[in-house]
Write an enzyme that holds these catalytic residues in place. Structure first.
Site, PDB file in Angstrom:
ATOM      1  CG  ASN A  97      -1.881   1.092   1.299  1.00 49.10           C
ATOM      2  OD1 ASN A  97      -1.509   2.235   1.535  1.00 49.10           O
ATOM      3  ND2 ASN A  97      -3.149   0.800   1.090  1.00 49.10           N
ATOM      4  CB  CYS A 126      -4.820   8.101   3.880  1.00 49.22           C
ATOM      5  SG  CYS A 126      -4.549   8.331   5.652  1.00 49.22           S
ATOM      6  N   GLY A 213     -15.322  -0.574  10.774  1.00 46.88           N
ATOM      7  CA  GLY A 213     -16.095  -1.506  11.590  1.00 46.88           C
ATOM      8  C   GLY A 213     -17.482  -1.731  11.038  1.00 46.88           C
TER       9      GLY A 213
END
Lengths: 299, 254
Positions: A97, A126, A213
């Site tokens: 990455n 990001c 999540g």
């Protein structure tokens, strides 16, 4: 049954450790067998070492976590000298990455790293850096430009990692495809914020961070589904995968492979549980291969 | 380190909002060193709390592992409701440990609030190898006291401070420790407690080594997520979970 192929790279199973959640594999190797992964996407690397963002970098919210690590990493030289040789000991595909703060930095990294790994994952998403990252990734022209330049110099197939923090992620997917990307991966974390009502301060020092999540899974599924309609290149889906059921959803929405991240923190055995779960699902539903599931949603 | 399913033996309140949990684990009891911690999955398949929670191991007794904790949020609140026989998934032992050896002179152990938990086993080990140990414990008030009897058994001198003066010395335990530093010939200090307390100790510029156990929010507990990073003295990044939790106080930015 579990094998998938992305631009000529054969993954023995479709489960990849997501970048930023798995270090360089070394830490988890003390606990689990890294050979279980079809691939490992390494912690995001930059040309120079980065110390990342100040504390607190992490908080938990309902159904997820917000982080602002900010690309802390030892730099490309340490990655090549210290981390890559270790990772190469395992029978798993290595995806590097890479992160740049300019087009030139992405190109430089691609030149250095691509001959030594199986795939590059160009991180244009990001949310925790002021320059580069998501700033580039929100602009389809920048996505096109950087992808094109990286493709010119890359010795291995290129994945472009997309941000969900946009109005229409398919515009970015199309830009990446048009520029020659071999695959896209989505979604990176969603910009988010949480406040401590007692201190009235944000729970993350940088005020905002990236949410990951289970809370983000339905959004990720929708985005994979939408991109699958618009591009022909393979999609690597991620965002809140906690079990094999979540993984199956991603395949049905259009993902060829999946990445697991936050779940590694909660359940380091997730990779083997998800692998067995996918296998059982395929058998129980009469499918011969994961490939039969890709985009096989019934609307 | 291992992932273990353990059964709770006891989980009881020992002070105001402070609990002591114990479970049986021969592996952890044997592998444990003072300063180590465990990452506990409080509820399986839960989305809130989602992450494991780190807890220092207070002490071990035969095959029983004791974890002290304070109820501060959803994770510890749910943990406090767990009963004997309930199972927990535990990852550990994690992190490094305190330096235990025979020091040529007295040892000072300074703890504040929940930072006191990992210091009890440290005191046991320091005594086992023949050290003279002075213990300084700071609490908010008399009603918050815990582990005092246990420390009394092991410390050569035990000094209690409370913020409100309801027992022991009124005020900050570091202020009191400072007066003793002038009087005693300490060779080393060990400390764990809230950050302001540790910063105060650092600013004392002690003429001997001081090791502190730190705490930061963490996700994995093994050095992969990089959420618990702190700055070292040369602007290098250190990770509380894997480089620590125990650090030389002069090597970290606190």
């Amino acid at each position: 049954m579990l094998e998938v192929e992305i631009s000529g790279v054969k993954f023995k199973n479709p489960i990849i450790a997501a970048s930023g959640t798995f270090g360089f594999g070394r830490e988890f190797s003390k606990l689990i067998d890294l050979n279980l992964f079809g691939g490992i996407s390494t912690k995001g690397i930059t040309l120079k070492k980065r110390t990342g963002n100040p504390q607190p970098r992490l908080c938990e919210v309902y159904g997820g976590i917000i982080n602002s690590v900010g690309l802390e990493n030892p730099g490309v030289e340490a990655f090549l000298n210290e981390e890559l040789p270790f990772l190469r000991r395992f029978d798993t595909k290595i995806i590097a990455n890479i992160n740049g703060f300019s087009k030139e930095e992405f190109v430089e990294l691609a030149k250095i790293v691509s001959p030594l790994v199986d795939m590059l994952e160009v991180n244009l998403s990001c949310p925790n850096v002021k320059e580069g990252g998501m700033v580039f990734g929100k602009d389809p022209d920048k996505v096109y430009e950087i992808t094109k330049e990286v493709k010119k110099v890359s010795a291995c197939p290129v994945i472009v990692k997309l941000t969900p923090n946009v109005t229409d992620i398919t515009e970015l997917a199309k830009a990446a495809e048009k520029a020659g990307a071999d695959a896209i991966s989505l979604i990176n974390t969603i910009s988010a914020m949480a406040i401590d009502i007692e201190t009235r301060r944000p729970l993350i020092k940088m005020v905002t961070g990236g949410l990951s999540g289970p809370a983000i899974k339905p959004i990720a599924i929708r985005m994979v589904y939408e991109c699958f309609q618009k591009v022909k290149i393979p999609i690597i889906g991620m965002g809140g995968i906690m079990s094999y059921k979540d993984a199956i959803e991603f395949f049905l929405a259009g993902a060829t492979a999946i990445q697991i991240g936050t779940v590694n923190f909660v359940n380091p055995n997730a990779v083997s549980e998800i692998q067995k779960g996918i296998e059982n699902y395929l058998k129980n539903h009469g499918f011969e291969s994961v490939k039969d599931l890709i985009g096989n949603i019934i609307i | 380190m291992k992932l273990l399913d353990v059964e709770i033996v006891e989980n009881k309140m020992i002070a105001n909002g402070i609990y002591l949990l114990s479970f049986e684990s021969e592996y952890l009891a044997k592998a444990f060193k003072p300063g180590n911690f465990v990452n506990i999955l409080i509820e399986k398949n839960s989305i809130y709390p989602l992450l494991r929670r780190p807890f220092s191991i207070s002490f071990v007794k035969e095959n029983k592992v004791f974890i002290g904790y304070k109820v501060v949020g959803i994770g510890t609140q749910i943990l406090s409701q767990k009963k004997k026989g309930d199972t927990l998934n535990v990852l550990g032992p994690l992190g490094n440990s305190f330096l235990v050896e025979r020091f040529d002179g007295k040892v000072a152990v300074v703890g504040g609030g929940v930072g006191i938990f990992p210091l009890l086993s440290l005191c046991h080990e320091l005594k086992k190898v023949g050290n003279e140990v002075d213990v300084f414990l700071g609490f908010r008030s008399k009603s918050d006291l815990f582990f005092v009897d246990e420390f009394e058994k092991v410390a050569d001198n035990l000094f209690i401070s409370t913020d409100d003066g309801s027992i022991g010395f009124k005020g900050n335990t570091v202020e009191f420790f400072k007066t003793k530093v002038g009087e005693e010939n300490y060779r080393v200090a060990f400390s764990c407690g809230p950050k302001p307390m540790l910063s105060a100790i650092k600013s004392l510029n002690l003429p001997f080594k001081c090791y502190v156990s730190l705490e930061e929010k963490m996700a994995c507990g093994i050095g992969a997520c990089l959420c618990c990073s702190i700055k070292g003295k040369e602007d290098n990044m250190l990770h509380v979970c894997s480089d620590g939790p125990v650090f030389d106080i002069m090597e970290v930015d606190i």
